[in-house]
Design a protein around this motif. Structure first.
Motif, PDB file in Angstrom:
ATOM      1  N   GLY A 154      44.394  -0.091  23.534  1.00 56.78           N
ATOM      2  CA  GLY A 154      45.180   1.113  23.362  1.00 56.78           C
ATOM      3  C   GLY A 154      44.379   2.401  23.329  1.00 56.78           C
ATOM      4  O   GLY A 154      43.340   2.525  23.973  1.00 56.78           O
ATOM      5  N   ASP A 155      44.881   3.355  22.540  1.00 55.94           N
ATOM      6  CA  ASP A 155      44.363   4.723  22.574  1.00 55.94           C
ATOM      7  C   ASP A 155      42.924   4.864  22.096  1.00 55.94           C
ATOM      8  O   ASP A 155      42.272   5.862  22.394  1.00 55.94           O
ATOM      9  N   GLN A 156      42.416   3.903  21.349  1.00 53.58           N
ATOM     10  CA  GLN A 156      41.033   3.994  20.862  1.00 53.58           C
ATOM     11  C   GLN A 156      40.013   3.698  21.967  1.00 53.58           C
ATOM     12  O   GLN A 156      38.809   3.941  21.793  1.00 53.58           O
ATOM     13  N   VAL A 176      43.668   2.712  33.017  1.00 56.37           N
ATOM     14  CA  VAL A 176      42.950   1.486  32.634  1.00 56.37           C
ATOM     15  C   VAL A 176      43.849   0.464  31.959  1.00 56.37           C
ATOM     16  O   VAL A 176      43.655  -0.738  32.111  1.00 56.37           O
ATOM     17  N   ARG A 177      44.832   0.944  31.215  1.00 55.24           N
ATOM     18  CA  ARG A 177      45.799   0.079  30.530  1.00 55.24           C
ATOM     19  C   ARG A 177      45.104  -0.977  29.678  1.00 55.24           C
ATOM     20  O   ARG A 177      45.360  -2.171  29.792  1.00 55.24           O
ATOM     21  N   ALA A 199      41.372  11.329  27.878  1.00 54.40           N
ATOM     22  CA  ALA A 199      41.698  10.102  27.159  1.00 54.40           C
ATOM     23  C   ALA A 199      43.089   9.581  27.506  1.00 54.40           C
ATOM     24  O   ALA A 199      43.288   8.375  27.685  1.00 54.40           O
ATOM     25  N   GLN A 200      44.080  10.470  27.602  1.00 54.17           N
ATOM     26  CA  GLN A 200      45.440  10.033  27.924  1.00 54.17           C
ATOM     27  C   GLN A 200      45.510   9.459  29.337  1.00 54.17           C
ATOM     28  O   GLN A 200      46.103   8.406  29.563  1.00 54.17           O
TER      29      GLN A 200
END
Length: 200
Positions: A144-146, A139-140, A132-133
């Motif tokens: 965001g993180d979701q 992908v940027r 995920a990180q």
């Protein structure tokens, strides 16, 4: 505007230049075209009827598949994609594929996969990485993180709605170990895994 263009034996549909991602490996950063197109940057987004009218210029019998993939994320233009897909399915009886980043649910704030039932034959989702990180670094996504978890959830839902679900990575971006991890993810989802070549 170049709305329809040929790649190999398939006809591609360029609906939008909008995308919620800025992938580090995106072809848009280095070129204006793909396949036999000339320039895929759109002056504006075409309406569904404008796209449908373009099919009169092509001999559809020479194509194996219709693919929604241009210089943008096709699900950004879902309200155009769906009626065009219905027209192609009803008129030409061609298999239909969507190449997507898998963030359509975040884009529309709902599960969009029921819209594909009986209409879309293949969904190709950019998995990109098993981590995920690392996904966010590559992908940027503006979400965001979701984004990674949403993409995985979208893939699981697609398996229930679409006959063929493929998840892809680019061959120059991952280690063999990471590719094995991607295979495990795809196996758990019920999707096929494809490592696609970097096209320079």
């Amino acid at each position: 505007m170049e709305i329809l263009y040929k790649v190999h034996n398939n006809l591609y549909v360029n609906l939008t230049n909008r995308c919620p991602c800025a992938c580090t490996f995106c072809l848009r950063q280095t070129m204006d075209r793909i396949g036999e197109s000339d320039r895929l940057w759109l002056e504006r987004e075409p309406s569904a009827q404008e796209v449908i009218d373009e099919f009169a210029k092509w001999d559809m019998s020479q194509f194996e598949e219709l693919v929604f993939c241009g210089f943008g994320e096709p699900t950004m233009a879902l309200d155009t994609l769906l009626p065009v897909a219905r027209y192609v399915k009803d008129t030409f009886r061609k298999p239909i594929r969507i190449n997507t980043n898998g963030l359509g649910d975040l884009i529309h704030g709902r599960d969009i996969t029921p819209d594909f039932v009986g209409l879309i034959d293949t969904i190709s989702i950019s998995l990109n990485t098993p981590n995920a990180q690392r996904y966010h670094e590559l992908v940027r996504s503006k979400f965001g993180d979701q984004s990674f978890d949403a993409m995985i959830r979208f893939a699981r839902n697609c398996v229930k709605a679409v006959p063929h679900v493929v998840m892809t990575t680019v061959d120059t971006t991952l280690t063999k170990e990471e590719e094995a991890q991607c295979q495990e993810i795809c196996d758990s989802i019920g999707a096929s895994y494809r490592i696609r070549p970097w096209e320079d």
